[in-house]
Design an enzyme around this catalytic site. Structure first.
Site, short mmCIF file in Angstrom:
data_model
loop_
_atom_site.label_atom_id
_atom_site.label_comp_id
_atom_site.label_asym_id
_atom_site.label_seq_id
_atom_site.Cartn_x
_atom_site.Cartn_y
_atom_site.Cartn_z
N LYS A 113 0.81 -1.21 0.00
CA LYS A 113 0.00 0.00 0.00
C LYS A 113 0.85 1.27 0.00
CE LYS A 113 -4.16 -2.18 1.62
NZ LYS A 113 -3.68 -3.57 1.72
C1 LIG Z 1 -4.31 -4.61 1.15
C2 LIG Z 1 -3.52 -5.84 0.95
C3 LIG Z 1 -3.91 -6.81 0.02
C4 LIG Z 1 -5.18 -6.72 -0.79
O1 LIG Z 1 -5.17 -5.65 -1.72
P1 LIG Z 1 -6.55 -5.06 -2.28
O2 LIG Z 1 -6.17 -3.91 -3.10
O3 LIG Z 1 -7.36 -4.71 -1.08
O4 LIG Z 1 -7.19 -6.16 -3.06
C5 LIG Z 1 -3.08 -7.92 -0.14
N1 LIG Z 1 -1.96 -8.07 0.60
C6 LIG Z 1 -1.56 -7.16 1.50
C7 LIG Z 1 -0.32 -7.40 2.27
C8 LIG Z 1 -2.32 -6.01 1.70
O5 LIG Z 1 -1.92 -5.10 2.60
#
Ligand SMILES: *Cc1c(COP(=O)(O)O)cnc(C)c1O
Length: 492
Positions: A113
């Protein structure tokens, strides 16, 4: 360049600029903002290949943010990605067996993120200037763990903003909780909510749609915005690494420019994989997008049957950032396929009233969905470590399990598995997979044991979180979230 409008998935006649879409976050009708059309957004592979990660980001953003000047985009990208990542090109592709892991966790909080949340504060404050908004922007975020810390770091001490993060009390790991609750900054607020992530996210969505509450804030010169992937400003930066990793394969001689590749994406709120779809729509040669889920396999069932059915149990898993039943960004994919905002409103209404909606399965020829059980995830982490001496986190392991399960359907194309978190962010599950005898109760000790056992170092950003002072420790019920916000903002 022609100006690109953004519309709401639930009202195609509500047209606004990119800046307005980023500042608003979510449309008042409950819909999500999307480009009105993709027909003028096309990337020429020849032109983009060989660009640095930062320059590629600028090229891609420029086509989506047509009301930003080139200088503004330059400013946003250069500042966002300055010094915050532990490798020069931000992301890295690592080969392991038949997979290429695209490591997206070299940023400040060790999860993918960061790719977007380091940039969003710059996009948002610039967008606010573009629409001469002099209000205070309050970022309201629901997090299943990783968004929260990444958003807090991104918005910490950014002028004229406050950030309020809500997380499910028992739905995040201790490391994630400590990372958030030790955040400094004069504008950061962290509050846990009784319930699971969907409760927390629904609570936040209701607040966004609560006209009365928003008017109350407006009277105090405050506007709410979102750092969740419902904000289009979160999604756009994520398109970049799909292109970047593709060019890496070209540079390394694995494919020729124009050849197709597959992507496997560990999915929760469907934001990451939707960015991959937008990459495909705008010119990236993608064969299949694989939506990988954990035991909360609502999306697997959806891609197999066309039925999105919430009437099921919710599980807490060792990949908590994917413990989600309502995947908000699916709405954007549905709009792209159906091109009909009243149909979307009806589907979302069905979901709200009956907990289920249905569409034709043949709408999604470029998608496959599959899931991994908890045992399979543990097994995969162990196998990859024993065979290749590579540590992967449980979210990435979900992706790799799913890739292997679907190998026959992926064809002869190379497959890139998105690696979404550094394994030390989930030390307990990782150690439990490779050396369960060494488990101890203290989650922080675990990281040290894992380091010693694997001879792999944890990232600096995760070290020392236990020694920091806890600065946030509030809890509330879902019903009380509005009051907590009022308290934080001093609004009566
Ligand atoms: C947020 C997250 C996901 C999922 O991503 P989305 O965009 O919500 O589908 C997968 N792995 C990790 C480590 C995350 O922080």
């Amino acid at each position: 360049m022609k100006n690109l409008n953004y519309i709401s998935t639930r009202n195609k006649d509500y047209k606004i600029s990119a800046s307005e879409a980023i500042v608003q976050g979510l449309s008042e009708d409950g819909g999500l903002f999307i480009p009105e059309s993709f027909k003028d957004i096309h990337f020429d592979l020849e032109e983009l290949k060989g660009l640095s990660y930062r320059d590629l980001t600028k090229e891609i953003l420029a086509k989506f943010l047509t009301d930003f000047t080139p200088e503004q985009i330059e400013y946003c990208v250069e500042n966002a990605y300055l010094d915050k990542f532990d490798i020069p090109e931000l992301v890295e592709l690592t080969k392991s067996g038949n997979s290429y892991f695209l490591e997206l966790w070299h940023g400040p909080t060790a999860a993918f993120k960061d790719m977007a949340l380091t940039l969003l504060p710059y996009l948002l404050t610039t967008a606010a200037k573009n629409i001469s908004e002099d209000k205070k922007i309050v970022i309201l975020t629901a997090t299943s763990g990783d968004t929260g810390k990444a958003a807090l770091e991104g918005f910490k001490d950014v002028e004229n903003t406050e950030i309020i993060v809500f997380y499910p009390k028992d739905g995040v790991s201790l490391t994630q909780e400590l990372q958030m609750n030790t955040t400094e900054g004069n504008n950061t607020h962290v509050i846990s909510v009784e319930g699971n992530f969907d409760d927390t996210q629904n609570g936040v969505k209701e607040i966004f749609n609560d006209q009365e509450f928003n008017n109350l804030l407006k009277d105090s010169n405050i506007v709410l915005s979102s750092a969740n992937s419902i904000n289009i400003g979160r999604l756009l930066p994520q398109i970049v690494y799909y292109f970047y990793s593709y060019f890496e394969l070209v540079t390394n001689g694995v494919i020729k420019l124009g050849d197709k590749v597959n992507f496997v994406v560990p999915s929760g709120n469907f934001g990451d994989i939707l960015a991959g779809y937008y990459a495909k729509l705008t010119g990236l040669p993608v064969n299949l997008l694989v939506c990988a889920s954990n035991k909360n396999n609502i999306l697997t069932d959806f891609f197999k049957t066309g039925s999105y059915d919430l009437n099921r149990d919710f599980f807490k898993t060792i990949s908590p950032s994917m413990d989600i039943l309502i995947s908000s960004n699916l709405e954007r994919l549905l709009y792209d396929k159906l091109q009909d905002s009243s149909k979307i409103s009806n589907l979302m209404n069905d979901l709200k009233e009956k907990g289920i909606f249905e569409v034709e399965t043949d709408l999604f020829p470029e998608y496959l969905g599959e899931f991994a059980t908890e045992e399979e995830v543990h097994g995969k982490i162990k196998e990859i470590f024993k065979d290749n001496n590579i540590l992967i986190d449980p979210h990435t392991a979900v992706g790799e399990v799913v890739r292997e399960k679907l190998e026959d359907q992926l064809g002869d194309y190379p497959t890139i598995v998105l690696s979404t978190a550094n394994p030390f962010k989930f030390s307990k599950a990782v150690l439990d997979s490779i050396a369960p005898d060494l488990l101890v109760d203290n989650e922080i000790e675990l990281s040290k044991i894992l380091e010693e056992y694997t001879k792999i170092n944890q990232p600096n950003s995760l070290k020392g979180v236990i020694d920091k002072e806890i600065l946030h420790d509030q809890t509330c019920t879902r019903e009380n979230m509005r009051n907590e916000i009022k308290k934080v903002l001093n609004v009566e």
